[in-house]
Design a protein around this motif. Structure first.
Motif, mmCIF file in Angstrom:
data_model
loop_
_atom_site.group_PDB
_atom_site.id
_atom_site.type_symbol
_atom_site.label_atom_id
_atom_site.label_comp_id
_atom_site.label_asym_id
_atom_site.label_seq_id
_atom_site.Cartn_x
_atom_site.Cartn_y
_atom_site.Cartn_z
ATOM 1 N N VAL A 130 77.157 66.007 62.005
ATOM 2 C CA VAL A 130 77.480 65.299 60.769
ATOM 3 C C VAL A 130 76.600 65.932 59.708
ATOM 4 C CG1 VAL A 130 77.568 63.074 59.594
ATOM 5 C CG2 VAL A 130 77.980 63.199 62.063
ATOM 6 N N ASN A 131 77.199 66.769 58.875
ATOM 7 C CA ASN A 131 76.415 67.617 57.988
ATOM 8 C C ASN A 131 76.759 67.392 56.522
ATOM 9 O OD1 ASN A 131 74.498 69.505 57.400
ATOM 10 N ND2 ASN A 131 75.897 71.217 57.536
ATOM 11 N N MET A 137 76.592 56.139 54.517
ATOM 12 C CA MET A 137 76.065 55.804 55.829
ATOM 13 C C MET A 137 76.510 56.760 56.929
ATOM 14 S SD MET A 137 74.135 54.096 57.711
ATOM 15 C CE MET A 137 73.476 53.011 56.499
ATOM 16 N N ASN A 138 77.701 57.335 56.830
ATOM 17 C CA ASN A 138 78.246 58.178 57.896
ATOM 18 C C ASN A 138 78.267 57.429 59.221
ATOM 19 O OD1 ASN A 138 76.974 60.655 56.052
ATOM 20 N ND2 ASN A 138 79.017 60.961 56.871
ATOM 21 N N LEU A 139 79.087 56.422 59.256
ATOM 22 C CA LEU A 139 79.195 55.591 60.449
ATOM 23 C C LEU A 139 79.640 56.378 61.669
ATOM 24 C CD1 LEU A 139 80.693 52.357 58.881
ATOM 25 C CD2 LEU A 139 78.352 52.768 59.628
ATOM 26 N N VAL A 140 80.283 57.523 61.469
ATOM 27 C CA VAL A 140 80.710 58.345 62.603
ATOM 28 C C VAL A 140 79.518 58.679 63.499
ATOM 29 C CG1 VAL A 140 80.517 60.516 61.327
ATOM 30 C CG2 VAL A 140 82.008 60.393 63.284
ATOM 31 N N ALA A 141 78.352 58.871 62.914
ATOM 32 C CA ALA A 141 77.157 59.184 63.706
ATOM 33 C C ALA A 141 76.823 58.032 64.650
ATOM 34 C CB ALA A 141 75.979 59.476 62.780
ATOM 35 N N LYS A 142 76.964 56.822 64.170
ATOM 36 C CA LYS A 142 76.677 55.651 65.008
ATOM 37 C C LYS A 142 77.783 55.425 66.038
ATOM 38 C CE LYS A 142 73.900 53.181 61.643
ATOM 39 N NZ LYS A 142 73.681 51.914 60.964
ATOM 40 N N GLU A 143 79.031 55.571 65.599
ATOM 41 C CA GLU A 143 80.160 55.343 66.501
ATOM 42 C C GLU A 143 80.131 56.320 67.673
ATOM 43 O OE1 GLU A 143 83.090 53.981 62.825
ATOM 44 O OE2 GLU A 143 83.231 55.992 63.648
ATOM 45 N N LEU A 156 72.374 65.811 62.772
ATOM 46 C CA LEU A 156 72.601 64.926 61.634
ATOM 47 C C LEU A 156 71.904 65.421 60.373
ATOM 48 C CD1 LEU A 156 73.830 62.141 60.876
ATOM 49 C CD2 LEU A 156 71.681 61.118 61.640
ATOM 50 N N SER A 157 72.667 65.532 59.296
ATOM 51 C CA SER A 157 72.111 65.924 58.004
ATOM 52 C C SER A 157 71.060 64.921 57.549
ATOM 53 C CB SER A 157 73.229 66.004 56.958
ATOM 54 O OG SER A 157 72.686 66.096 55.656
ATOM 55 N N GLU A 158 69.982 65.453 57.019
ATOM 56 C CA GLU A 158 68.935 64.587 56.483
ATOM 57 C C GLU A 158 69.420 63.816 55.262
ATOM 58 O OE1 GLU A 158 65.662 67.015 55.205
ATOM 59 O OE2 GLU A 158 66.902 68.208 53.867
ATOM 60 N N ASN A 159 70.565 64.212 54.705
ATOM 61 C CA ASN A 159 71.085 63.568 53.505
ATOM 62 C C ASN A 159 72.081 62.448 53.784
ATOM 63 O OD1 ASN A 159 69.544 65.376 52.132
ATOM 64 N ND2 ASN A 159 71.218 66.543 51.280
ATOM 65 N N THR A 160 72.246 62.069 55.040
ATOM 66 C CA THR A 160 73.132 60.952 55.358
ATOM 67 C C THR A 160 72.324 59.659 55.372
ATOM 68 O OG1 THR A 160 72.766 61.129 57.734
ATOM 69 C CG2 THR A 160 74.628 62.380 56.823
ATOM 70 N N GLY A 161 73.007 58.568 55.083
ATOM 71 C CA GLY A 161 72.354 57.273 55.174
ATOM 72 C C GLY A 161 71.943 56.964 56.602
ATOM 73 N N ALA A 170 67.901 62.367 66.680
ATOM 74 C CA ALA A 170 68.879 63.421 66.380
ATOM 75 C C ALA A 170 68.162 64.727 66.078
ATOM 76 C CB ALA A 170 69.728 63.011 65.175
ATOM 77 N N VAL A 171 68.922 65.803 66.111
ATOM 78 C CA VAL A 171 68.450 67.083 65.589
ATOM 79 C C VAL A 171 68.763 67.047 64.097
ATOM 80 C CG1 VAL A 171 68.766 69.577 65.612
ATOM 81 C CG2 VAL A 171 68.869 68.286 67.758
ATOM 82 N N THR A 172 67.736 67.146 63.272
ATOM 83 C CA THR A 172 67.931 67.040 61.830
ATOM 84 C C THR A 172 68.454 68.351 61.259
ATOM 85 O OG1 THR A 172 66.203 65.385 61.620
ATOM 86 C CG2 THR A 172 66.776 66.614 59.622
ATOM 87 N N LEU A 173 69.510 68.238 60.455
ATOM 88 C CA LEU A 173 70.075 69.397 59.767
ATOM 89 C C LEU A 173 69.699 69.334 58.298
ATOM 90 C CD1 LEU A 173 73.726 69.357 61.170
ATOM 91 C CD2 LEU A 173 71.795 70.727 61.967
#
Length: 181
Positions: A130-131, A137-143, A156-161, A170-173
């Motif tokens: 998720v970049n 929020m990018n709920l896809v990351a939670k789902e 996961l992008s550092e710029n997502t909620g 996560a591995v931070t992008l």
């Protein structure tokens, strides 16, 4: 990100030089003991290996590795967004033309609003990326982490909620750093 990568037993790179640079980075920034001959480092009571696996050196992986890019159709009335989607499509076409073969395309690009397909993909993915450049929020990351059955990794992008809550797991992008990704 370094601490996240050190949670793995093997960290893979495209070149031997990048694998060695990873070891030297861990030695310099975290003070870990490094064995440059074995290309390993000691992380507590575990050994972490840095390896290089360039796709060109492993033709047996062709046809076995696939990137499923699922994009949600939105903002298509915004010219910049439409241009960006066209650029993505052109890039996918170039990669598939260069590396695909009959019955196999390395990138499967889908622009659809299909929740059942998305959830099915979440259950079997090895990595969910998720970049977002800047997003909610990018709920896809939670789902995805809830339904995944393969011990998948969240990149996961550092710029997502969602990063505020899930970043430690996560591995931070860094979405503007293509080389890091």
């Amino acid at each position: 990100m370094l601490n996240g990568l050190l949670g793995n037993d093997v960290v893979a790179f495209h070149t031997e030089g990048l694998a060695r640079n990873f070891l030297l980075c861990a030695q310099e920034l975290v003070g870990l003991p490094v064995d440059l001959e074995a290309v390993t480092m000691q992380v507590g009571d575990r050994e972490v290996a840095a390896r290089h696996y360039p796709m060109e050196d492993h033709p047996e992986l062709a046809g076995k590795v696939r990137f499923l890019a699922m994009l949600q159709p939105s903002r298509q009335d915004v010219p910049e967004y439409a241009d960006y989607l066209a650029e993505i499509g052109a890039t996918v076409a170039r990669v598939n033309a260069a590396h695909g073969r009959q019955g196999y395309q390395p990138i499967d690009l889908r622009l659809a609003d299909d929740m059942a397909m998305a959830v099915a993909a979440y259950t079997v993915c090895d990595v969910l990326m998720v970049n977002a450049l800047a997003d909610g929020m990018n709920l896809v990351a939670k789902e995805a982490v809830v339904v995944n059955r393969r011990d998948g990794v969240l990149a996961l992008s550092e710029n997502t909620g969602a990063h505020q809550e899930l970043g430690a797991f996560a591995v931070t992008l860094h979405p503007f750093d293509v080389q890091q990704q």
